[in-house]
Design a protein around this motif. Sequence first.
Motif, PDB file in Angstrom:
ATOM      1  N   SER A 133      44.487  -3.513 -18.568  1.00 48.39           N
ATOM      2  CA  SER A 133      43.609  -3.972 -19.653  1.00 48.39           C
ATOM      3  C   SER A 133      42.377  -4.667 -19.093  1.00 48.39           C
ATOM      4  O   SER A 133      41.257  -4.474 -19.586  1.00 48.39           O
ATOM      5  CB  SER A 133      44.373  -4.940 -20.579  1.00 48.39           C
ATOM      6  N   LEU A 134      42.586  -5.471 -18.059  1.00 49.79           N
ATOM      7  CA  LEU A 134      41.474  -6.208 -17.460  1.00 49.79           C
ATOM      8  C   LEU A 134      40.496  -5.258 -16.773  1.00 49.79           C
ATOM      9  O   LEU A 134      39.278  -5.384 -16.925  1.00 49.79           O
ATOM     10  CB  LEU A 134      42.002  -7.233 -16.466  1.00 49.79           C
ATOM     11  N   PHE A 135      41.037  -4.283 -16.035  1.00 50.04           N
ATOM     12  CA  PHE A 135      40.168  -3.319 -15.359  1.00 50.04           C
ATOM     13  C   PHE A 135      39.418  -2.449 -16.359  1.00 50.04           C
ATOM     14  O   PHE A 135      38.310  -1.987 -16.096  1.00 50.04           O
ATOM     15  CB  PHE A 135      40.995  -2.431 -14.424  1.00 50.04           C
ATOM     16  N   ARG A 136      40.036  -2.212 -17.514  1.00 52.24           N
ATOM     17  CA  ARG A 136      39.411  -1.375 -18.535  1.00 52.24           C
ATOM     18  C   ARG A 136      38.314  -2.119 -19.286  1.00 52.24           C
ATOM     19  O   ARG A 136      37.302  -1.522 -19.683  1.00 52.24           O
ATOM     20  CB  ARG A 136      40.477  -0.912 -19.535  1.00 52.24           C
ATOM     21  N   LEU A 137      38.489  -3.421 -19.485  1.00 50.49           N
ATOM     22  CA  LEU A 137      37.599  -4.194 -20.340  1.00 50.49           C
ATOM     23  C   LEU A 137      36.138  -4.118 -19.908  1.00 50.49           C
ATOM     24  O   LEU A 137      35.255  -3.820 -20.712  1.00 50.49           O
ATOM     25  CB  LEU A 137      38.051  -5.660 -20.363  1.00 50.49           C
ATOM     26  N   GLY A 138      35.878  -4.368 -18.622  1.00 48.28           N
ATOM     27  CA  GLY A 138      34.508  -4.388 -18.142  1.00 48.28           C
ATOM     28  C   GLY A 138      33.806  -3.050 -18.287  1.00 48.28           C
ATOM     29  O   GLY A 138      32.763  -2.955 -18.957  1.00 48.28           O
ATOM     30  N   PRO A 139      34.359  -1.964 -17.681  1.00 56.36           N
ATOM     31  CA  PRO A 139      33.709  -0.656 -17.804  1.00 56.36           C
ATOM     32  C   PRO A 139      33.560  -0.195 -19.247  1.00 56.36           C
ATOM     33  O   PRO A 139      32.537   0.370 -19.620  1.00 56.36           O
ATOM     34  CB  PRO A 139      34.648   0.270 -17.027  1.00 56.36           C
ATOM     35  N   HIS A 140      34.591  -0.427 -20.072  1.00 53.85           N
ATOM     36  CA  HIS A 140      34.529   0.034 -21.453  1.00 53.85           C
ATOM     37  C   HIS A 140      33.423  -0.686 -22.215  1.00 53.85           C
ATOM     38  O   HIS A 140      32.681  -0.074 -22.987  1.00 53.85           O
ATOM     39  CB  HIS A 140      35.882  -0.187 -22.148  1.00 53.85           C
ATOM     40  N   THR A 141      33.297  -1.994 -21.986  1.00 51.00           N
ATOM     41  CA  THR A 141      32.265  -2.771 -22.666  1.00 51.00           C
ATOM     42  C   THR A 141      30.878  -2.332 -22.226  1.00 51.00           C
ATOM     43  O   THR A 141      29.998  -2.083 -23.058  1.00 51.00           O
ATOM     44  CB  THR A 141      32.446  -4.275 -22.380  1.00 51.00           C
ATOM     45  N   VAL A 142      30.678  -2.242 -20.920  1.00 53.97           N
ATOM     46  CA  VAL A 142      29.363  -1.864 -20.397  1.00 53.97           C
ATOM     47  C   VAL A 142      28.978  -0.461 -20.847  1.00 53.97           C
ATOM     48  O   VAL A 142      27.860  -0.210 -21.307  1.00 53.97           O
ATOM     49  CB  VAL A 142      29.339  -1.965 -18.855  1.00 53.97           C
ATOM     50  N   LEU A 143      29.901   0.498 -20.712  1.00 54.84           N
ATOM     51  CA  LEU A 143      29.612   1.872 -21.104  1.00 54.84           C
ATOM     52  C   LEU A 143      29.351   1.982 -22.606  1.00 54.84           C
ATOM     53  O   LEU A 143      28.473   2.738 -23.032  1.00 54.84           O
ATOM     54  CB  LEU A 143      30.774   2.789 -20.714  1.00 54.84           C
ATOM     55  N   SER A 144      30.108   1.228 -23.401  1.00 57.16           N
ATOM     56  CA  SER A 144      29.881   1.237 -24.846  1.00 57.16           C
ATOM     57  C   SER A 144      28.462   0.776 -25.162  1.00 57.16           C
ATOM     58  O   SER A 144      27.766   1.358 -26.004  1.00 57.16           O
ATOM     59  CB  SER A 144      30.893   0.332 -25.563  1.00 57.16           C
ATOM     60  N   LEU A 145      28.025  -0.271 -24.484  1.00 57.62           N
ATOM     61  CA  LEU A 145      26.685  -0.799 -24.712  1.00 57.62           C
ATOM     62  C   LEU A 145      25.605   0.171 -24.257  1.00 57.62           C
ATOM     63  O   LEU A 145      24.583   0.332 -24.915  1.00 57.62           O
ATOM     64  CB  LEU A 145      26.525  -2.135 -23.992  1.00 57.62           C
ATOM     65  N   VAL A 146      25.843   0.815 -23.114  1.00 55.20           N
ATOM     66  CA  VAL A 146      24.868   1.793 -22.601  1.00 55.20           C
ATOM     67  C   VAL A 146      24.722   2.937 -23.588  1.00 55.20           C
ATOM     68  O   VAL A 146      23.603   3.326 -23.962  1.00 55.20           O
ATOM     69  CB  VAL A 146      25.299   2.317 -21.219  1.00 55.20           C
ATOM     70  N   PHE A 147      25.860   3.510 -24.034  1.00 50.16           N
ATOM     71  CA  PHE A 147      25.801   4.618 -24.977  1.00 50.16           C
ATOM     72  C   PHE A 147      25.246   4.169 -26.329  1.00 50.16           C
ATOM     73  O   PHE A 147      24.522   4.927 -26.991  1.00 50.16           O
ATOM     74  CB  PHE A 147      27.192   5.234 -25.155  1.00 50.16           C
ATOM     75  N   TRP A 148      25.588   2.963 -26.741  1.00 46.49           N
ATOM     76  CA  TRP A 148      25.086   2.415 -28.002  1.00 46.49           C
ATOM     77  C   TRP A 148      23.576   2.287 -27.952  1.00 46.49           C
ATOM     78  O   TRP A 148      22.865   2.683 -28.885  1.00 46.49           O
ATOM     79  CB  TRP A 148      25.740   1.050 -28.244  1.00 46.49           C
ATOM     80  N   ASP A 149      23.058   1.766 -26.835  1.00 47.45           N
ATOM     81  CA  ASP A 149      21.618   1.582 -26.678  1.00 47.45           C
ATOM     82  C   ASP A 149      20.895   2.927 -26.630  1.00 47.45           C
ATOM     83  O   ASP A 149      19.857   3.118 -27.274  1.00 47.45           O
ATOM     84  CB  ASP A 149      21.334   0.781 -25.406  1.00 47.45           C
ATOM     85  N   HIS A 150      21.448   3.882 -25.858  1.00 45.74           N
ATOM     86  CA  HIS A 150      20.806   5.184 -25.737  1.00 45.74           C
ATOM     87  C   HIS A 150      20.855   5.963 -27.053  1.00 45.74           C
ATOM     88  O   HIS A 150      19.898   6.682 -27.381  1.00 45.74           O
ATOM     89  CB  HIS A 150      21.468   6.008 -24.625  1.00 45.74           C
TER      90      HIS A 150
END
Length: 294
Positions: free
Chosen positions: A262-279
């Motif tokens: 869960s911890l390893f997933r949290l960072g990448p998932h959050t960052v990628l979500s924001l990147v895709f959300w912004d794009h």
Amino acid sequence: MEKPKNSLFLEFLFGGVSTCGAALFTNPLEVVKTRMQLQGELQAKGQFQVHYRNVFHAFITVARHEGVSALQKGIRPALMYQFVMNGFRLGSFQLLNDSLLRDKNGQITMAKSVLCGAIAGTIGGFFGSPMYMIKTHMQSKANLSIAVGYQNECNGLFASLKNIYSQYGIMGLWRGSSGAVARVMLFSPDSLLIPFTASTLSGCAIVACMTPFDVVSTRLYNQKVVGATSKGGVLYSGFTDCFYKIFAKEGLWGFYKGWAASLFRLGPHTVLSLVFWDHTRTLYSRWQHARDIN
């Protein structure tokens, strides 16, 4: 300026699409997390065979016994869950933000922010619950040599939904939803505040608070059901019963199985979500601008 009438729909769309993009990359950690949460179910430490010693060993074990493609098990319901859950969550939060979140001076209040977040999380968790259940079933389905937890019959996304509906009715699609709703209403891992205002410590705090509910929801969704209704769970009668039995049989540590994934997933998932959300928003703005010019 008055917002366009379709802004709520766009919030739903942008939220769903961005988190689907992130899930494509983080789903293998979901598979590993699910397996580790089911390992040693209602058994004390030392009384069960450990197939998955840690996150990295779990990756290797799954790939060795089931092939690398098994790390993307449940990807279809996972994507649909992300789209529906986050679409409803972000869309409803936008609606609540426009009507309830701010005071008469237009300022955001902490109490209302927490309340709106909880309501939005509840709505998203509820509507996404059937997809989360099928995702759990598919991700836990394993080669018998490394299987953990109850092995539900899985014949594809829509076949599984049809099978559950035919056996238990419409309510069967929402069995275990009490755990999933609690899981997403307490914290929002995809919140825009996290990557900008929080540090690694905040990520640990989120995982520490959310993982017990995550474990409970996985157990409730995955347990064997007998009888004609979805209430006939073999191991747990409901949310509270599941909490009590995990603590009684597995101790406090039982609530934190799979926490590293869960911890390893949290960072990448959050960052990628924001990147895709912004794009996604940027592409829409460019399209809208080009349309207005033409």
